[in-house]
Design a protein around this motif. Sequence first.
Motif: not given
Length: 442
Positions: A143-145, A290-295
């Motif tokens: 849901q988050a990413f 996920i890696n688009m926005f953070c580690w």
Amino acid sequence: MKFPGSVLVSLFLFVAETVAALYLSSTYRSAGDRIWQSLTLLFALLPCILVQFSLVFIHRDLSKDRPLVLLLHILQLGPIVRCVEVFYIYFRAGRVEEPYVSITKKRQMPKDGHSEEVEKEVGQAEGKLFTHRSAFSRASVIQAFLGSAPQLTLQLYICILQQEITAARCIFMALSLLSIVYGALRCNILAIKIKYDDYDVRVKPAAYLCIFLWRSFEIATRVIVLVLFSSVLQIWILPVVLVNFFAFFFHPWILFWQSKCTLPENIEKALSKVGTTIVLCLLTFLYAGINMFCWSAVQLRLNDSDLIDKSQNWCRLALYYILRFFENAFLLLMWYLYKTDVYTYVCAPLLVLQLLIGYCIGVLFMLVFYQFCHPCKKLFSSNISEGLVLCFKFFCYVCRPLTSDNSGEKADLKSPADDPQADYKASESQNGNAHQSVSSNA
């Protein structure tokens, strides 16, 4: 038995964000903004469908005779039904004697160099609750990413174009940001529990606070940087996003093809090779998002049964944050050079400085977490401080030959013929030698 609070948080964010997205899309429809309405609905419904699939897949409902549950999942009510089932199991536990229990063996964190293995009885109800919590954690990450992150980027972009922040849009963006941070937090906890599955991992409140602050600064600055760049260079944001996404999507597959191994067979027994490949593609799709926005806190290994590399690679972590910092700085520089009249009343240099400092603050909280608050820091072969010292020594080693070469070149360039003081000293010495020779002859 642990209270299933994470299930309540996941359900609240899921329902609140979906309702806010539907309301905001209706306002776009009444205003005649069909494009914004369509994109808002797309980023709201796509993760909902993927969440239903993940819940059905983890609980293996397709192999069970539960037509009502499947119907409710089709109607996008799966998380609500699962939450009701979780609390029914939780409040009923202990009233009825378990027909059988399973025994698990976990090792405690080492104390004074010793680590004891402790046996624990796990009842059927507790096992079901563990499965539900795990399913909701994975659903929160999806849901988050795949929903909240693009939704937050879209709404912030609309705010900049329309130069207006409504109350509904502000609440929706706050919910989206909270959902992304919570999904990143669950991703961190899942990574820790998978990497150290043999140990009894207990995460303290200080660790949750550090992760929350780390992810909040990192994700907020990343989203703002992408929105600022896309607001002035709409065409060039597409190559930036595609390069980032496909680089992280294909990297696990390239490592898998280089290893020349076969696909893991224990993901799901009922799946064929085609089904396993589809599941792994969806997993790498989520990994890239996920890696688009953070580690992402994990490194995928598609040839491993756990699908995760359990080694702690500080170099990969440092490389990610160094490259991401320079990428954000470059995107901000492009925004500063090509900013339009929309940002007339914005102090651009101060905004750039604040965003870069905000990203560095996020990295600082990450270092604090790994150095002091990580629940398994006693198992690290090396810690963050040692890694920073090694990086400092490496940079000093790289810079030392350059300085020595420059000093040698300067010494070569400064010859006696070009130095007047050297000529004066040489003539004085020659005159002194001449006087000495005359006096000796006399």
